[in-house]
Design a protein around this motif. Structure first.
Motif, PDB file in Angstrom:
ATOM      1  N   LEU A  76      93.230  23.362 -36.831  1.00  0.00           N
ATOM      2  CA  LEU A  76      94.523  23.417 -36.141  1.00  0.00           C
ATOM      3  C   LEU A  76      94.346  23.875 -34.697  1.00  0.00           C
ATOM      4  CD1 LEU A  76      96.835  24.972 -38.903  1.00  0.00           C
ATOM      5  CD2 LEU A  76      96.623  22.587 -38.227  1.00  0.00           C
ATOM      6  N   ALA A  77      93.458  24.840 -34.465  1.00  0.00           N
ATOM      7  CA  ALA A  77      93.231  25.333 -33.100  1.00  0.00           C
ATOM      8  C   ALA A  77      92.677  24.224 -32.212  1.00  0.00           C
ATOM      9  CB  ALA A  77      92.280  26.523 -33.132  1.00  0.00           C
ATOM     10  N   LEU A  78      91.758  23.419 -32.749  1.00  0.00           N
ATOM     11  CA  LEU A  78      91.206  22.317 -31.963  1.00  0.00           C
ATOM     12  C   LEU A  78      92.280  21.268 -31.658  1.00  0.00           C
ATOM     13  CD1 LEU A  78      87.784  21.879 -33.805  1.00  0.00           C
ATOM     14  CD2 LEU A  78      88.125  22.760 -31.489  1.00  0.00           C
ATOM     15  N   LEU A  79      93.200  21.063 -32.622  1.00  0.00           N
ATOM     16  CA  LEU A  79      94.254  20.067 -32.426  1.00  0.00           C
ATOM     17  C   LEU A  79      95.252  20.491 -31.363  1.00  0.00           C
ATOM     18  CD1 LEU A  79      95.041  18.952 -36.107  1.00  0.00           C
ATOM     19  CD2 LEU A  79      93.968  17.591 -34.311  1.00  0.00           C
ATOM     20  N   VAL A  80      95.557  21.790 -31.315  1.00  0.00           N
ATOM     21  CA  VAL A  80      96.619  22.253 -30.409  1.00  0.00           C
ATOM     22  C   VAL A  80      96.056  22.975 -29.196  1.00  0.00           C
ATOM     23  CG1 VAL A  80      98.232  22.441 -32.332  1.00  0.00           C
ATOM     24  CG2 VAL A  80      96.921  24.442 -31.639  1.00  0.00           C
ATOM     25  N   GLN A  81      94.786  22.782 -28.895  1.00  0.00           N
ATOM     26  CA  GLN A  81      94.177  23.475 -27.750  1.00  0.00           C
ATOM     27  C   GLN A  81      94.793  23.073 -26.405  1.00  0.00           C
ATOM     28  OE1 GLN A  81      89.985  22.849 -27.392  1.00  0.00           O
ATOM     29  NE2 GLN A  81      89.723  24.391 -25.783  1.00  0.00           N
ATOM     30  N   PRO A  82      95.056  21.781 -26.149  1.00  0.00           N
ATOM     31  CA  PRO A  82      95.681  21.431 -24.860  1.00  0.00           C
ATOM     32  C   PRO A  82      97.062  22.082 -24.721  1.00  0.00           C
ATOM     33  CG  PRO A  82      94.810  19.484 -25.965  1.00  0.00           C
ATOM     34  CD  PRO A  82      94.772  20.590 -26.963  1.00  0.00           C
ATOM     35  N   SER A  83      97.405  22.491 -23.493  1.00  0.00           N
ATOM     36  CA  SER A  83      98.675  23.182 -23.257  1.00  0.00           C
ATOM     37  C   SER A  83      99.695  22.209 -22.681  1.00  0.00           C
ATOM     38  CB  SER A  83      98.461  24.368 -22.297  1.00  0.00           C
ATOM     39  OG  SER A  83      97.608  25.319 -22.871  1.00  0.00           O
ATOM     40  N   THR A  84     100.497  21.618 -23.563  1.00  0.00           N
ATOM     41  CA  THR A  84     101.607  20.771 -23.135  1.00  0.00           C
ATOM     42  C   THR A  84     102.851  21.195 -23.910  1.00  0.00           C
ATOM     43  OG1 THR A  84     101.249  19.098 -24.843  1.00  0.00           O
ATOM     44  CG2 THR A  84      99.992  18.842 -22.791  1.00  0.00           C
ATOM     45  N   ARG A  85     104.009  20.617 -23.517  1.00  0.00           N
ATOM     46  CA  ARG A  85     105.254  21.017 -24.175  1.00  0.00           C
ATOM     47  C   ARG A  85     105.227  20.655 -25.649  1.00  0.00           C
ATOM     48  NH1 ARG A  85     110.566  18.382 -21.808  1.00  0.00           N
ATOM     49  NH2 ARG A  85     109.813  19.516 -19.980  1.00  0.00           N
ATOM     50  N   TRP A  86     104.748  19.426 -25.955  1.00  0.00           N
ATOM     51  CA  TRP A  86     104.751  18.994 -27.352  1.00  0.00           C
ATOM     52  C   TRP A  86     103.717  19.752 -28.177  1.00  0.00           C
ATOM     53  CZ3 TRP A  86     108.941  16.708 -28.524  1.00  0.00           C
ATOM     54  CH2 TRP A  86     109.602  15.913 -27.589  1.00  0.00           C
ATOM     55  N   ILE A  87     102.597  20.080 -27.537  1.00  0.00           N
ATOM     56  CA  ILE A  87     101.589  20.862 -28.260  1.00  0.00           C
ATOM     57  C   ILE A  87     102.131  22.252 -28.571  1.00  0.00           C
ATOM     58  CG2 ILE A  87      99.359  21.990 -27.986  1.00  0.00           C
ATOM     59  CD1 ILE A  87      99.121  19.090 -28.696  1.00  0.00           C
ATOM     60  N   ALA A  88     102.921  22.816 -27.644  1.00  0.00           N
ATOM     61  CA  ALA A  88     103.525  24.133 -27.907  1.00  0.00           C
ATOM     62  C   ALA A  88     104.442  24.063 -29.124  1.00  0.00           C
ATOM     63  CB  ALA A  88     104.286  24.596 -26.674  1.00  0.00           C
ATOM     64  N   LEU A  89     105.150  22.935 -29.267  1.00  0.00           N
ATOM     65  CA  LEU A  89     106.012  22.758 -30.439  1.00  0.00           C
ATOM     66  C   LEU A  89     105.181  22.696 -31.717  1.00  0.00           C
ATOM     67  CD1 LEU A  89     108.952  22.310 -31.301  1.00  0.00           C
ATOM     68  CD2 LEU A  89     108.548  19.851 -31.086  1.00  0.00           C
ATOM     69  N   LEU A  90     104.030  22.006 -31.637  1.00  0.00           N
ATOM     70  CA  LEU A  90     103.147  21.933 -32.801  1.00  0.00           C
ATOM     71  C   LEU A  90     102.593  23.306 -33.161  1.00  0.00           C
ATOM     72  CD1 LEU A  90     101.000  18.687 -32.371  1.00  0.00           C
ATOM     73  CD2 LEU A  90     102.641  19.221 -34.173  1.00  0.00           C
TER      74      LEU A  90
END
Length: 277
Positions: A76-90
């Motif tokens: 999960l950390a690798l999936l959500v590593q980039p910092s974007t608005r949608w990633i923050a939601l994830l």
């Protein structure tokens, strides 16, 4: 400094000493003068088959949960590593189970899996598979609880891994890309070695949490079926607060404390070791 030491003594050392004293007595809350029995409660534990069953189930639960929860947290950390608005939601959605009450989460999984006409069995029926009594099956109850606990707590592992991933120098990835390294190669050559200490820290936390498993057992199975989910903390609770064998439960709690401390010390010994080259 003095108030902190006083608080540590009153809320840490003193209860621990009192619990040890209680473990040396037949203490049942009724007798105002409980008889002193020395180490008899500890000797009784060694011949208690339910204790060994609970210890075995707790160890099996930890073996199932710790790799699953650690791997899920890293993925999960690798999936959500980039910092974007949608990633923050994830990130928020992945962390949401952590903030849900454990009792509510256990009740939710009981609704999903324990009822014959529940959602899980409806899915099986749609695939023409026989219905399962998940939490009533001795072979399925403990693995399902490990799966539930991984779903509940993987968000914490994800946050710890995210903090570690943000400390990896970007220049290393850029240099690897110039050399033609793909994503898999970059992970094994850069990310994984630099997350060595983070991984060991996560393993220590997840192992201690696994040994403290209690709430889903209390809410769903009460240690059954056929003691398949009887774990140490639930057995301690049952002896102390259902049967009021407080001396015996105190002895069990000290054995449990020694086990957890020994395991944590072993893992921290590995934690201090240098990462492989």
């Amino acid at each position: 400094m003095l108030p902190a030491m006083a608080g540590l003594f009153l809320f840490g050392v003193a209860p621990l000493v009192y619990a040890f004293v209680v473990s040396l007595h037949i203490y049942d809350l009724v007798n105002p003068h409980p008889p002193f029995v020395g180490l008899a409660n500890y000797r009784s534990l060694m011949g208690d088959q339910i204790f060994w069953t609970a210890l075995r189930n707790t160890a099996i639960f930890a073996v199932m949960l710790v790799p699953l929860q650690t791997t899920t947290g890293l993925t999960l950390a690798l999936l959500v590593q980039p910092s974007t608005r949608w990633i923050a939601l994830l990130r928020t959605s992945f962390y949401l189970p952590v903030v849900i009450s454990y009792v509510v989460a256990a009740g939710l999984w009981e609704i999903l899996f324990a009822t014959p006409n529940g959602p899980a069995n409806s899915v099986l029926a749609s695939m023409h598979l026989p219905a399962q009594f998940f939490f009533q099956n001795p072979a399925q109850a403990l693995p399902l609880m490990a799966l539930m606990s991984a779903w509940k707590w993987s968000g914490i592992s994800m946050l710890i891994y995210l903090s570690g991933l943000h400390e990896v120098p970007v220049e290393l990835y850029e240099a690897a890309e110039v050399d033609g390294a793909g994503a898999v190669r970059r992970f094994w050559a850069i990310t994984w070695p630099l997350l060595h200490r983070i991984t060991l820290f996560v393993l220590v936390l997840n192992t201690i949490d696994a040994f403290k498993i209690f709430t889903p057992v209390y809410v769903i199975t009460k240690g059954g079926p056929l003691s398949a989910t009887m774990v140490l903390v639930f057995y301690l609770f049952r002896e102390g607060f259902r049967y009021f064998h407080l001396g015996y439960a105190s002895a069990l709690s000290f054995v449990f404390l020694v086990l957890v401390l020994a395991l944590a010390a072993f893992q921290f010994r590995i934690l201090r070791a240098e990462p492989p080259e």
